[in-house]
Design a protein around this motif. Structure first.
Motif, PDB file in Angstrom:
ATOM      1  N   GLU A  52       0.853  -1.184   0.000  1.00  0.00           N
ATOM      2  CA  GLU A  52       0.000   0.000   0.000  1.00  0.00           C
ATOM      3  C   GLU A  52       0.890   1.235   0.000  1.00  0.00           C
ATOM      4  OE1 GLU A  52      -2.885   0.304   3.154  1.00  0.00           O
ATOM      5  OE2 GLU A  52      -3.676   2.196   2.366  1.00  0.00           O
ATOM      6  N   ASN A 110      -4.452   4.696  -2.600  1.00  0.00           N
ATOM      7  CA  ASN A 110      -5.721   5.139  -2.007  1.00  0.00           C
ATOM      8  C   ASN A 110      -6.323   6.251  -2.853  1.00  0.00           C
ATOM      9  OD1 ASN A 110      -5.942   3.815   0.849  1.00  0.00           O
ATOM     10  ND2 ASN A 110      -3.794   4.416   0.629  1.00  0.00           N
ATOM     11  N   GLU A 143      -7.546   1.538  -3.703  1.00  0.00           N
ATOM     12  CA  GLU A 143      -8.280   1.357  -2.451  1.00  0.00           C
ATOM     13  C   GLU A 143      -9.248   2.511  -2.284  1.00  0.00           C
ATOM     14  OE1 GLU A 143      -6.020   0.757   1.096  1.00  0.00           O
ATOM     15  OE2 GLU A 143      -4.769  -0.781   0.168  1.00  0.00           O
ATOM     16  N   ASP A 173     -11.564  -0.342   1.347  1.00  0.00           N
ATOM     17  CA  ASP A 173     -10.689  -0.105   2.494  1.00  0.00           C
ATOM     18  C   ASP A 173     -11.487   0.132   3.771  1.00  0.00           C
ATOM     19  OD1 ASP A 173      -8.226   0.258   3.589  1.00  0.00           O
ATOM     20  OD2 ASP A 173      -7.878   2.251   2.769  1.00  0.00           O
ATOM     21  N   LYS A 194     -10.776  -4.966   2.636  1.00  0.00           N
ATOM     22  CA  LYS A 194      -9.829  -4.821   3.743  1.00  0.00           C
ATOM     23  C   LYS A 194     -10.626  -4.500   4.996  1.00  0.00           C
ATOM     24  CE  LYS A 194      -5.731  -3.046   2.871  1.00  0.00           C
ATOM     25  NZ  LYS A 194      -4.673  -2.056   2.487  1.00  0.00           N
TER      26      LYS A 194
HETATM   27 MN    MN Z   1      -5.758   2.125   2.645  1.00  0.00          MN
END
Ligand code: MN
Ligand code: G
Length: 271
Positions: A52, A110, A143, A173, A194
């Motif tokens: 990430e 992200n 994400e 996420d 996640k």
């Molecule tokens: Mn994240």
């Protein structure tokens, strides 16, 4: 939620926001933001699935500014798109080195709901990738934070479909703490969930164990993967494995690190 909302004096909070926005614009222009990478692994096979990309900012005047704060400012002040482009630029720059060491790993970026709700976001994102190397699409992941807002905007769905079709994987996420999107999960394309850190903190509670087990089953049934966030201890890792959750991210494996500081191999006691 961030440093601004905890500031009780509105005038001071606004002054702070203006200052952060001003410095941030400069940081984006000058490439002063940096990206750290945190691995996501299969606890059983020890394989690194992805990294990430997490943005860090240390300003000469403001010192270390927490991502929660500057992301919120960027969203409020119309800077989130240029921040996102800067992160993508750095990730594309770092990808060759990451892929050399971990050829099958993806890098997860992200994205803000604001970016995803923008018509043409997917096209622009894919163009940026193609300009560097068209093959990189299959080494990237997006994400997005769970929120009802996202599920109800057609543009968001179109952008995600376009990105997924191009070869990116889509992860939801911090799942489980936002709005009750469980009922709307079918409305968005995604490959991975996640689970929010909040779950791991209560892994000793039978109810939480049941939820994790149910999520393992749900995602398995639809060929999606499930990753636990915030794994910090050996005990938690054992519990996770007992519940059938094999994928995790967290300090037990590694905190986010600069590209130059990533080890050859991630070591955590064998599961
Ligand atoms: Mn994240
Ligand atoms: O919202 P998202 O899950 O993308 O946030 C990632 C943030 O969580 C990063 O800023 C990262 O530093 C932090 N983080 C990652 N792993 C852990 C962990 O094991 N414990 C805690 N407390 N924080 C973590």
């Amino acid at each position: 939620m961030n440093a601004l909302s905890s500031n009780s004096d509105p005038a001071r909070a606004q002054a702070r926001q203006t200052l952060v926005a001003h410095r941030l614009a400069q940081a984006i222009r000058e490439g002063a933001l940096s990206v750290h990478y945190q691995p996501e692994v299969n606890l059983t096979t020890q394989q690194v699935l992805s990294f990430e990309a997490l943005c860090r900012w240390s300003d000469t005047e403001l010192n270390q500014v927490a991502p929660d704060e500057f992301i919120a400012v960027a969203e409020a002040k119309g800077q989130i798109a240029s921040l996102g482009q800067e992160i993508l630029r750095q990730v594309l720059r770092d990808l060759p080195q990451l892929l050399k060491q971990w050829p099958s790993a993806r890098v997860a970026i992200n994205v803000s709901g604001i970016e995803l709700a923008q018509e043409g976001f997917a096209t622009q994102f894919l163009n940026s990738v193609s300009q560097v190397n068209p093959q990189y699409v299959t080494s990237l992941e997006l994400e997005l934070t769970e929120s009802t807002f996202l599920f109800d905007v057609p543009t968001v769905r179109h952008n995600l479909e376009q990105l997924q079709q191009a070869g990116l994987t889509i992860a939801i996420d911090d799942f489980g703490t936002g709005h009750s999107s469980l009922a709307r999960l079918h409305a968005l394309p995604f490959d991975k969930i996640k689970l929010d850190r909040a779950f791991i903190l209560n892994l000793d509670k039978p109810m939480v164990q049941a939820i994790v087990k149910a999520m393992v089953q749900l995602t398995g049934e639809f060929n999606r993967s499930l990753v636990m966030e915030g794994l910090e201890t050996q005990n938690q890792a054992q519990s996770l494995l007992q519940l059938g959750c094999h994928l995790a991210q967290g300090y037990l494996i590694s905190p986010p690190k600069k590209l130059s500081e990533l080890p050859i191999q991630f070591e955590w006691a064998a599961a």
